[in-house]
Design a protein around this motif. Structure first.
Motif, PDB file in Angstrom:
ATOM      1  N   CYS A 244       9.964   7.807  11.082  1.00 53.33           N
ATOM      2  CA  CYS A 244       9.748   8.046  12.501  1.00 53.33           C
ATOM      3  C   CYS A 244      10.102   7.069  13.644  1.00 53.33           C
TER       4      CYS A 244
ATOM      5  N   SER B  23       3.078   5.897   1.299  1.00 58.03           N
ATOM      6  CA  SER B  23       3.725   6.940   2.180  1.00 58.03           C
ATOM      7  C   SER B  23       3.571   7.159   3.451  1.00 58.03           C
ATOM      8  N   GLN B  24       2.431   6.560   3.913  1.00 60.65           N
ATOM      9  CA  GLN B  24       2.278   6.355   5.505  1.00 60.65           C
ATOM     10  C   GLN B  24       3.315   5.647   6.091  1.00 60.65           C
TER      11      GLN B  24
ATOM     12  N   ARG C  90       6.164   4.619   4.633  1.00 57.23           N
ATOM     13  CA  ARG C  90       7.505   5.056   4.822  1.00 57.23           C
ATOM     14  C   ARG C  90       7.597   6.006   6.003  1.00 57.23           C
ATOM     15  N   THR C  91       6.681   6.792   6.138  1.00 61.82           N
ATOM     16  CA  THR C  91       6.942   7.686   7.310  1.00 61.82           C
ATOM     17  C   THR C  91       6.781   7.266   8.724  1.00 61.82           C
TER      18      THR C  91
END
Length: 759
Positions: free
Chosen positions: A612, A604-605, A607-608
């Motif tokens: 960004c 998830s990090q 993908r974030t």
């Protein structure tokens, strides 16, 4: 002279013109010489007779004469130089002088010749007509032949200037002296024969150049008419011993080749003749210009001059009002009149004669400038026939002044073809004139028009540049639409780039299929397989976005191409950045106490971080497209070199492209830095070396792209950008995924967890 006598008698018989008034005349021989003419002028002013003058009519003022001067008006003279001298003498006495043949422009000066008028047009109009005639036949290289009198001198001066104004040039200027020497004549003949000029303009009387003119000449002549009764009057003339018949007697002796008992004697050419004249010889049996009155020209000017004086007297003596209503009109003969009064009315004469011609004078004493254009044609007998082939009316609009019937003209040697007289042949369409240094403007070379310029007329002085977006055709005679140039799908270069782009798409799809087929294997699962599939997707977009740069630019393709390029590469680099971070963290996780790092940077990090990293580029491209999108543009800056109109996408806001490129460079630099830091990790654990090598290729491609992009012309600018996109995309695809596919397909024994844990 006899026409003047005839005209006076005709007026005296006219009951409506000067009723009750008879005209008289006095004839003086000027001998076409200044001194003799001046003696005659003095006798006119003083009324004193000189022995050289032959007189007829009233010699002195008689009680019945109304004029307040010995002679109130003078008709004459023929030549310009003697006429100028007499006009200058008579001017202070305000005695009108009406010339029938003096054409010099100099006589127009009213300060020097205040009482001068004429029924023959000034040389000014003759010169204008000559220049129009020369221009009509396209003669630009002509010679001039003249004499040493005022008519020739002033005429040549005016003709030369007007010829230059019309683009013509003088090949030579020859002046025949009054007493030419044989050597001088030979030199002039050599000049005539050696010159390239096939046309000579002569300012001289016909007698001076008779043999020269008889070869086929075109000349300006005064309009001719047939005066009723003049022929019979001339044929009734007979010699006589009475005073005043001396001219007739001399003419008779010369015409019939005999001598009269009462002839002119030593003053005539008959002194050597032995045959005697009877005086009853019949003029009808002879052929001469005297008896040929079919169309009189100079005599017609005399006829108009006498009638002009008569009409002026008619107004001066108030013949229109005196005796009105009585059985016979009379003129006011109760008082004398002065030459000044007669001159005043003569300047205002305006009547239409029996031939339908309006006779009047302008402010300078000039008549309506009318000419016949005469062709001297040799007939089979060798004689000369004068054929009217055109006319010139100086009072008509410019386009209607000259009228020519070319089919009626017989040129030298009996030819019907118009002779060509040019120093240089006119330059054909597609070329221009280039003047030769040190030579007249009519002598030139012809140079082809430069690319992008045309001349569609023969004899063009300059070539005309084609308007924007147009180019000259092969022959440089017309402007055609410029060839539109852009990177087409059908160009060789376009086909190659499209093929490479599709090859990249197919290769990326194949790798994606392989990875999907072997997605459960350790090599695919290592370093987050989701990142690998996202990276492959972004590479496919990179290959596909290059297709937007090929083809005819349009509003949508120009707007999307840079945005698609920028977002696709940023997404690709974001995946690589996250992949590099994952490799670093995976290595750190093997160190005791560092396992928590991988938990903090999970899927998830990852993908974030990708989101960004990509969002700024997306926002930049969205703002760029909404505020200053690229637009199709026809670039004519290359037209001056190749004639091509380059179709390209114009960037209204150039910093937008460099900001997009700069952000890609920032991510690439950061990714290269992290991969460089991880380059010494064990090969089996990570792909840091592969990422490092791929990023080196990526940076090298895009660093070299900038100068190549700026310096490439036209469609090659687009080709350079496409090449950079494809080269960097293939570099990433091959460097990162080729080793993995090699292990999956060719070395499956190495695709195990045990192998990955070694090292």
């Amino acid at each position: 002279m006899m026409t003047m006598v005839f005209t006076v008698d005709e007026i005296n018989r006219n009951s409506t013109l000067l009723p009750g008034v008879r005209l008289g005349y006095r004839i003086l021989d000027s001998c076409d010489h200044v001194h003799t003419s001046l003696r005659g002028a003095l006798s006119v002013v003083t009324g004193k007779r000189t022995e050289e003058h032959i007189e007829k009519g009233v010699e002195e003022r008689m009680p019945g004469c109304l004029a307040g001067a010995p002679v109130p008006a003078v008709v004459g003279l023929a030549s310009s130089t003697p006429t100028g001298a007499v006009a200058h003498t008579l001017g202070p006495f305000n005695i009108p002088l009406v010339s029938y043949f003096a054409t010099c422009t100099c006589l127009t000066d009213k300060l020097s010749y205040p009482s001068f008028l004429r029924t023959v047009p000034s040389d000014l109009f003759q010169v204008r007509g000559l220049v129009q005639l020369v221009s009509h036949f396209g003669w630009r290289w002509v010679g001039i032949l003249g004499t040493s009198d005022d008519y020739s001198r002033y005429g040549i001066q005016a003709f030369t200037q007007q010829l230059k104004d019309q683009g013509g040039c003088l090949a030579f200027h020859l002046t025949i002296p009054n007493s030419p020497s044989p050597a001088g004549l030979r030199a002039m003949a050599d000049t005539l024969q050696s010159s390239r000029a096939r046309v000579v303009v002569a300012f001289a009387t016909e007698g001076q150049l008779l043999e020269f003119l008889s070869e086929g000449t075109l000349g300006f002549s005064f309009p001719g008419v047939c005066i009723p009764g003049l022929g019979d009057f001339l044929l009734k003339v007979r010699p006589s011993p009475t005073p005043g018949s001396e001219f007739i007697n001399m003419f008779w002796e010369e015409l019939f080749g005999c001598r009269l008992d009462f002839g002119a004697g030593s003053n005539s050419k008959s002194s050597g003749l032995t045959a005697m004249c009877t005086g009853s010889e019949d003029l009808r049996d002879t052929e001469s210009s005297y008896s040929d009155v079919s169309r009189v020209r100079i005599s017609y000017n005399v006829y108009k001059a006498v009638y002009a004086v008569a009409h002026a007297l008619h107004q001066l003596l108030q013949c229109d009002s005196t005796g009105h209503g009585q059985a016979q009109e009379k003129c006011n003969t109760s008082t004398y009149f002065t030459p000044r009064q007669l001159l005043h009315h003569l300047k205002r004469v305006n009547f239409t004669n029996q031939f339908g011609e309006k006779v009047h004078f302008d402010a300078n004493g000039e008549p309506v400038p009318l000419y016949d254009i005469i062709n001297w044609q040799k007939v089979s007998s060798g004689d000369i026939k004068f054929k009217k082939v055109g006319s010139y009316d100086g009072s008509a609009p410019l386009s209607q002044q000259l009228q020519i019937d070319e089919s009626a003209i017989v040129w030298i040697g009996g030819q019907s073809q118009v002779p060509v007289s040019l120093c240089s042949a006119p330059c054909p369409p597609g070329s221009r004139q280039a003047r030769r240094p040190g030579e007249p403007p009519c002598c030139f070379d012809c140079l082809p028009c430069a690319a992008g310029a045309i001349s569609n007329q023969t004899g063009s002085l300059d070539c005309t540049r084609c308007p924007e977006f147009y180019w000259s055709d092969r022959d440089r005679v017309k402007c055609v639409a410029g060839i539109e140039d852009f990177l087409s799908f059908y160009d060789t270069m376009g086909i190659i780039l499209v093929s490479l782009s599709l090859l990249g798409v197919v290769s990326t799809t194949t790798v994606t299929a392989i990875f999907h087929r072997f997605r459960a294997t350790p090599v695919v699962k290592a370093n987050n397989s989701e990142l690998s599939f996202l990276l492959l997707l972004s590479l496919q977009l990179c290959f596909l976005c290059s297709l937007l740069f090929i083809g005819r630019p349009s509003a949508w393709s120009c707007g999307l191409r840079q945005a698609a390029f920028g977002v696709s590469f940023v997404l690709c680099l974001s995946c690589l950045l996250v992949k590099t971070i994952v490799v670093l963290l995976a290595f750190r996780a093997t160190v005791p106490g560092s396992s928590a790092l991988m938990k903090l940077f999970g899927p998830s990090q990852q993908r974030t971080l990708i989101l960004c990293s990509t969002s700024p580029q997306v926002c930049l491209c969205a703002g760029w497209l909404s505020m200053a999108p690229s637009i199709p543009f026809r670039n004519s800056s290359y037209q001056g070199l190749t004639g091509m109109v380059v179709l390209e996408c114009k960037e209204p806001w150039p910093p937008g492209f460099y900001l997009v490129l700069g952000y890609i460079g920032l991510l690439a630099s950061l990714c290269l830095l992290l991969a460089f830091l991880a380059r010494k990790l064990p090969d089996t654990f990570n792909e840091a070396k592969l990422i490092t090598f791929s990023m080196l290729i990526f940076c090298a491609v895009w660093i070299s792209f900038v100068p190549a992009y700026v310096s490439s012309p036209g469609k090659y600018t687009v080709a350079v950008e496409i090449f950079a996109i494809l080269a960097s995309s293939f570099g990433l695809l091959l460097c990162i995924f080729a080793p993995k596919c090699y292990i999956i397909l060719l070395r499956p024994e190495r695709n195990t967890k045990k192998t990955l844990r070694k090292g």
